[in-house]
Design a protein around this motif. Structure first.
Motif, PDB file in Angstrom:
ATOM      1  N   TYR A 178     -32.537 -40.486  31.874  1.00  0.00           N
ATOM      2  CA  TYR A 178     -33.589 -39.547  32.265  1.00  0.00           C
ATOM      3  C   TYR A 178     -33.516 -39.272  33.768  1.00  0.00           C
ATOM      4  O   TYR A 178     -33.594 -38.111  34.205  1.00  0.00           O
ATOM      5  CB  TYR A 178     -34.976 -40.088  31.911  1.00  0.00           C
ATOM      6  CG  TYR A 178     -36.075 -39.258  32.552  1.00  0.00           C
ATOM      7  CD1 TYR A 178     -36.407 -38.010  32.037  1.00  0.00           C
ATOM      8  CD2 TYR A 178     -36.727 -39.703  33.712  1.00  0.00           C
ATOM      9  CE1 TYR A 178     -37.370 -37.218  32.646  1.00  0.00           C
ATOM     10  CE2 TYR A 178     -37.690 -38.915  34.328  1.00  0.00           C
ATOM     11  CZ  TYR A 178     -38.012 -37.672  33.795  1.00  0.00           C
ATOM     12  OH  TYR A 178     -38.952 -36.881  34.417  1.00  0.00           O
ATOM     13  N   THR A 180     -40.975 -43.504  32.516  1.00  0.00           N
ATOM     14  CA  THR A 180     -39.693 -43.177  33.152  1.00  0.00           C
ATOM     15  C   THR A 180     -39.824 -43.167  34.671  1.00  0.00           C
ATOM     16  O   THR A 180     -40.917 -43.088  35.218  1.00  0.00           O
ATOM     17  CB  THR A 180     -39.205 -41.791  32.675  1.00  0.00           C
ATOM     18  OG1 THR A 180     -40.261 -40.839  32.845  1.00  0.00           O
ATOM     19  CG2 THR A 180     -38.786 -41.836  31.234  1.00  0.00           C
ATOM     20  N   GLY A 194     -33.559 -34.238  29.227  1.00  0.00           N
ATOM     21  CA  GLY A 194     -34.420 -35.126  29.998  1.00  0.00           C
ATOM     22  C   GLY A 194     -35.828 -35.187  29.449  1.00  0.00           C
ATOM     23  O   GLY A 194     -36.419 -36.272  29.323  1.00  0.00           O
ATOM     24  N   SER A 224     -29.140 -40.227  24.864  1.00  0.00           N
ATOM     25  CA  SER A 224     -28.692 -40.636  26.202  1.00  0.00           C
ATOM     26  C   SER A 224     -27.168 -40.736  26.256  1.00  0.00           C
ATOM     27  O   SER A 224     -26.530 -40.368  27.246  1.00  0.00           O
ATOM     28  CB  SER A 224     -29.316 -41.985  26.578  1.00  0.00           C
ATOM     29  OG  SER A 224     -30.723 -41.879  26.689  1.00  0.00           O
ATOM     30  N   ILE A 284     -35.809 -37.223  26.211  1.00  0.00           N
ATOM     31  CA  ILE A 284     -35.671 -38.655  26.496  1.00  0.00           C
ATOM     32  C   ILE A 284     -37.010 -39.208  26.996  1.00  0.00           C
ATOM     33  O   ILE A 284     -37.469 -40.267  26.548  1.00  0.00           O
ATOM     34  CB  ILE A 284     -34.569 -38.912  27.546  1.00  0.00           C
ATOM     35  CG1 ILE A 284     -33.191 -38.614  26.956  1.00  0.00           C
ATOM     36  CG2 ILE A 284     -34.624 -40.367  28.045  1.00  0.00           C
ATOM     37  CD1 ILE A 284     -32.050 -38.682  27.968  1.00  0.00           C
ATOM     38  N   LYS A 285     -37.643 -38.484  27.904  1.00  0.00           N
ATOM     39  CA  LYS A 285     -38.925 -38.924  28.451  1.00  0.00           C
ATOM     40  C   LYS A 285     -39.988 -39.024  27.360  1.00  0.00           C
ATOM     41  O   LYS A 285     -40.732 -40.011  27.286  1.00  0.00           O
ATOM     42  CB  LYS A 285     -39.393 -37.953  29.542  1.00  0.00           C
ATOM     43  CG  LYS A 285     -40.699 -38.370  30.209  1.00  0.00           C
ATOM     44  CD  LYS A 285     -41.056 -37.441  31.361  1.00  0.00           C
ATOM     45  CE  LYS A 285     -42.333 -37.924  32.057  1.00  0.00           C
ATOM     46  NZ  LYS A 285     -42.654 -37.075  33.231  1.00  0.00           N
ATOM     47  N   SER A 299     -31.042 -36.745  34.715  1.00  0.00           N
ATOM     48  CA  SER A 299     -31.441 -35.344  34.476  1.00  0.00           C
ATOM     49  C   SER A 299     -32.324 -34.841  35.616  1.00  0.00           C
ATOM     50  O   SER A 299     -32.246 -33.670  35.996  1.00  0.00           O
ATOM     51  CB  SER A 299     -32.171 -35.208  33.131  1.00  0.00           C
ATOM     52  OG  SER A 299     -33.498 -35.717  33.204  1.00  0.00           O
TER      53      SER A 299
END
Length: 424
Positions: free
Chosen positions: A308, A420, A406, A374, A409-410, A311
């Motif tokens: 993250y 994060t 990103g 990821s 993922i967050k 990104s």
């Protein structure tokens, strides 16, 4: 267990029992024989007639204290309030460090008296029965055995309070679905409690779920206080913080503010623990391996957190004018590589995975999902220099893709309770 001293010399005479200088109790996992593993209770032989009578006496005192607390004895309640506060204060410190919050705390003590009255009322209605003076639920026809709810001396049990607490949740808080996160050894207990709630007429009982979990063990096996292998939270926190500082953050000393480093260290530690704990089938034992859980590569919290952060770094580069050109328009047709298509398909499956995790009360699939995303991203990043894109539209499109990754993922990590970091 009764301990006997046999003496040193051979003799035909029957040896008298002689108590040791202190009283001991044998752990239930051992056979009660001389030489077994013993836990010292700390009284001298002069004070008691035998070990067994002392143990019986102490068990009786425990029952007396519980009854005194339930009946509101001032001295017993005051002592309990004092010791309870010690535990609660420490738990709150731990939960705060872990960024865990609770909207409402339910205490068994709040329903001690009401739970007893509830059980008596259920008995009077014919839902419960009596056996040797105790009030019970006969659940044999449901293949759930017998559940004691009020002992013959009037003392309630865990199940007694669970019924009253569920009633409060149903009637005061209008809870429709209730998940009980308790270890696997309590499976029958909750099956019995849910069945009694159903017999009481609560429709919500059908939406009560026991979510059993395994124990946290070491690679060498179960933790044992006897062997000195139990890891207390304070020690875990210090050990993990030191490890993460050395592995990830020491290079930023003097570059970042001390409070930034401390917060990054905490979030990395929390991410390591939460991801490590949740990246398993919840019903199975969790093997704690600090080096493995905190590794920079592989299916770990820090690995996903770093993806993250990467990104965020890409966007920062572009915002600071470090790209070859300024972003133009997003054009999805530019994304022709197979890995880019795979990434888009993977992002598109986000809600399917989340809904499946909710349905199964098991977040481990989300751990696998975010790890694979990821991994896709890191592979794409190594072969694609976003800031080095040749045209404005190419830059805008690649930047949009990296930001979509990103954000996903967050969102995934946030659902796992992990915060994060913007840089690490």
């Amino acid at each position: 267990a009764q301990l006997t001293e046999l003496g040193g010399k051979k003799s035909k005479k029957k040896k008298k029992e002689k108590l040791p200088n202190k009283i001991y109790i044998v752990g239930p996992e051992f056979n009660p024989t001389p030489g077994a593993q013993l836990t010292e209770l700390g009284k001298t032989a002069k004070d008691v007639e035998s070990v067994t009578s002392e143990i019986k006496k102490r068990n009786g005192e425990v029952g007396d204290m519980l009854r005194a607390m339930e009946e509101g004895d001032k001295e017993a309640v005051a002592l309990w309030e004092k010791t309870k506060k010690w535990s609660l204060d420490e738990f709150k410190r731990i939960y705060n460090w872990l960024s865990c919050r609770f909207d409402h705390d339910f205490f068994e003590s709040e329903v001690s008296e009401s739970s007893r009255k509830l059980v008596i009322s259920l008995f009077e209605k014919g839902i419960l029965t009596k056996d040797n003076g105790a009030i019970c639920a006969n659940l044999n026809k449901y293949k759930l055995g017998f559940l004691i709810l009020l002992k013959s001396n009037g003392t309630g049990l865990y199940a007694t309070k669970d019924l009253a607490l569920a009633q409060v949740k149903f009637e005061k808080f209008k809870v429709e679905k209730s998940v009980y996160v308790v270890d696997a050894s309590q499976t029958l207990h909750f099956q019995q409690v849910f069945k009694v709630l159903e017999l009481m007429g609560y429709e919500q009982a059908k939406k009560c779920t026991h979510l059993p979990y395994g124990m946290v063990v070491l690679k060498s096996g179960k933790m044992s206080s006897r062997k000195g292998t139990v890891i207390f939270f304070k020690a875990l926190k210090e050990m993990l913080s030191k490890h993460l500082m050395e592995e990830y953050l020491s290079k930023y000393e003097g570059k970042w503010a001390p409070e930034e480093i401390e917060e990054a260290k905490r979030q990395l530690a929390v991410g390591t623990i939460k991801y490590g704990m949740l990246n398993h089938d919840v019903s199975k034992d969790v093997v704690f391996e600090m080096d493995k859980w905190s590794a920079k590569t592989g299916t770990t919290g820090p690995y996903n957190m770093y993806a993250y952060t990467r990104s965020v770094g890409i966007k920062r580069q572009v915002d600071e004018g470090k790209s070859k050109c300024k972003p133009g328009k997003v054009d999805p047709s530019i994304l022709k590589a197979q890995v880019e298509r795979d990434i888009l398909i993977h992002i598109g499956s986000f809600w399917t995975v989340v809904n499946d995790c909710v349905a199964k009360n098991n977040p481990s699939a989300l751990c696998g999902y975010v790890f694979n995303l990821s991994k896709y991203f890191n592979g794409w990043y190594e072969n694609t220099h976003v800031a080095g894109s040749e045209t404005p539209d190419e830059l805008a499109t690649r930047l949009a893709l990296s930001q979509a990754i990103g954000k996903t993922i967050k969102a995934s990590l946030n659902l796992l309770g992990i915060t994060t970091l913007e840089k690490m």
